[in-house]
Design an enzyme around this catalytic site. Structure first.
Site, PDB file in Angstrom:
ATOM      1  N   LYS A   9      -2.169  -1.409  -3.859  1.00  0.00           N
ATOM      2  CA  LYS A   9      -2.780  -0.634  -4.307  1.00  0.00           C
ATOM      3  C   LYS A   9      -2.222   1.067  -3.696  1.00  0.00           C
ATOM      4  O   LYS A   9      -1.011   1.037  -2.438  1.00  0.00           O
ATOM      5  CB  LYS A   9      -3.674  -0.416  -2.528  1.00  0.00           C
ATOM      6  N   LYS A  53       0.921  -0.712  -0.115  1.00  0.00           N
ATOM      7  CA  LYS A  53       0.012   0.194   0.056  1.00  0.00           C
ATOM      8  C   LYS A  53       0.928   1.479  -0.276  1.00  0.00           C
ATOM      9  O   LYS A  53       1.633   1.271   1.455  1.00  0.00           O
ATOM     10  CB  LYS A  53      -0.607   0.064   1.318  1.00  0.00           C
TER      11      LYS A  53
HETATM   12  C1  PBG Z   1      -7.055   3.433   5.808  1.00  0.00           C
HETATM   13  C2  PBG Z   1      -7.694   3.241   4.197  1.00  0.00           C
HETATM   14  C3  PBG Z   1      -7.013   4.346   2.802  1.00  0.00           C
HETATM   15  C4  PBG Z   1      -7.713   3.772   2.096  1.00  0.00           C
HETATM   16  C5  PBG Z   1      -8.450   2.575   2.367  1.00  0.00           C
HETATM   17  N1  PBG Z   1      -7.917   2.067   3.257  1.00  0.00           N
HETATM   18  C6  PBG Z   1      -7.290   5.636   3.149  1.00  0.00           C
HETATM   19  C7  PBG Z   1      -5.752   5.660   3.619  1.00  0.00           C
HETATM   20  O1  PBG Z   1      -4.830   5.360   3.541  1.00  0.00           O
HETATM   21  O2  PBG Z   1      -4.788   7.317   3.557  1.00  0.00           O
HETATM   22  C8  PBG Z   1      -8.224   4.754   0.599  1.00  0.00           C
HETATM   23  C9  PBG Z   1      -9.036   4.111  -0.215  1.00  0.00           C
HETATM   24  C10 PBG Z   1      -9.449   4.717  -1.144  1.00  0.00           C
HETATM   25  O3  PBG Z   1      -8.972   6.114  -1.740  1.00  0.00           O
HETATM   26  O4  PBG Z   1     -10.278   4.777  -1.760  1.00  0.00           O
HETATM   27  N2  PBG Z   1      -8.167   2.511   6.237  1.00  0.00           N
END
Ligand code: PBG
Length: 331
Positions: free
Chosen positions: A251, A199
């Protein structure tokens, strides 16, 4: 110069829709799609998310209805995110059985049973008043190991609420092992872990921050991955699988298809990719201007993610895609 056509003529198989359909090397099935959903505890009707046209923050009731629709449409899964009205330093709402997300998991599982897979986001950022994915130390830095204890509590609460898959999205080192051990110790070896292995600290999460009313100041670069790093994704995946991840995720998706292809080539467990809020918002914004063909762009984007190697795609268009394909089959 005259061209001499060779015996091999790739255009031959492109001539008709039937030939193209037969020869397609990638197909996307609704069972591969997972729909991310937001639920609030202080509203009785859905609230639109301005930066994600078509996406809403659900009330408890509208969430149940939407998940029932997702199951009827044959979607593979939903991914639930809670938007609490009260937040604190350690995110106590996250493991409170009456917290918005745990209540939502219960509601949804009561509604659909195991007709589709109920996945829940396991992270503290929606529940902390500072908006970080973990608890902070005295210097204001995210404390990795203290955060793991919070994730464990959250995991047990989500498992008790009935979640089938826990989506560990916090990017703390050792989070998969900590949660796996705790689940197994509690006799919940049936609950699966989807590890957000690779991520990245991405600008494409912008609209999501509105969707969950995030209070974050600053950024998450001290725990999420540097967009410059490709090989490091393989390290994260290797660690998460060794720690017991049942699925791994890359991601965002579209700007990271190289990473996704790398991961898909080596992963021994199914690979998910999350087409995030900013990817959704870009296509919606361009389509609203009439600058791209909306349906074609949406389908091409999801197809590309599957072509790169994703077994599961989390996309805010999941239900709409299922609707289009069902209508095509009827036509
Ligand atoms: C954190 C989380 C995020 C997203 C999913 N889980 C945000 C981040 O890490 O800032 C982003 C998902 C999206 O942008 O559609 N709980």
């Amino acid at each position: 110069m005259t061209t001499t056509p060779g015996r091999v003529r790739p255009r031959r198989l492109r001539a008709t829709p039937a030939l193209r359909r037969m020869a397609a090397q990638t197909r996307v099935d609704v069972a591969q799609l997972s729909l991310p959903l937001f639920v609030r505890d202080d509203v009785t009707a859905p609230v639109p998310v301005a930066s994600m046209p078509g996406v809403v923050q659900h009330s408890r009731d509208s969430l149940r209805r939407e998940v029932a629709r997702a199951a009827e449409s044959g979607l593979g899964a939903v991914m639930l995110f809670g938007v609490p009205s009260v937040r604190d330093a350690t995110g106590t709402g996250a493991d409170d059985p009456d917290g918005v997300l745990n209540r939502a998991i219960e509601d949804v599982v009561a509604e659909v049973g195991d007709a589709l897979v109920v996945q829940a986001d396991l992270c503290l950022d929606e529940f902390t008043d500072h908006g970080h994915c973990g608890v902070l130390d005295a210097a204001g830095r995210v404390d990795n190991d203290a955060t793991l204890e919070r994730y464990v509590a959250m995991a047990l609460a989500q498992a008790a609420a009935g979640a089938h898959v826990l989506g560990l999205s916090g990017m703390m080192d050792g989070q998969v092992a900590a949660v796996r051990d705790a689940l197994d110790g509690a006799g919940r070896d049936d609950v699966a872990i989807l590890a957000y292995a690779a991520k990245y600290a991405s600008a494409f999460y912008g609209p999501f921050r509105e969707a969950v009313a995030s209070t974050l100041q600053g950024d998450r670069r001290a725990y999420q991955m540097d967009p410059a790093n490709r090989r490091e994704a393989l390290l994260e995946v290797e660690l998460d699988i060794a720690e017991g991840a049942d699925l791994v995720m890359v991601k965002p998706a579209m700007s990271y298809l190289d990473v996704l292809a790398d991961v898909a080539a080596v992963s021994s467990v199914p690979v998910a990719a999350y087409q995030v809020s900013g990817e959704y918002a870009m296509v919606e914004a361009a389509a609203a201007q009439g600058w791209i063909d909306r349906r074609r762009a949406v389908e091409e984007s999801v197809l590309s993610i599957v072509r790169a190697g994703a077994d599961q795609v989390l996309t805010y268009w999941a239900l709409e895609l299922a609707g289009w394909w069902a209508a095509d089959r009827r036509a």
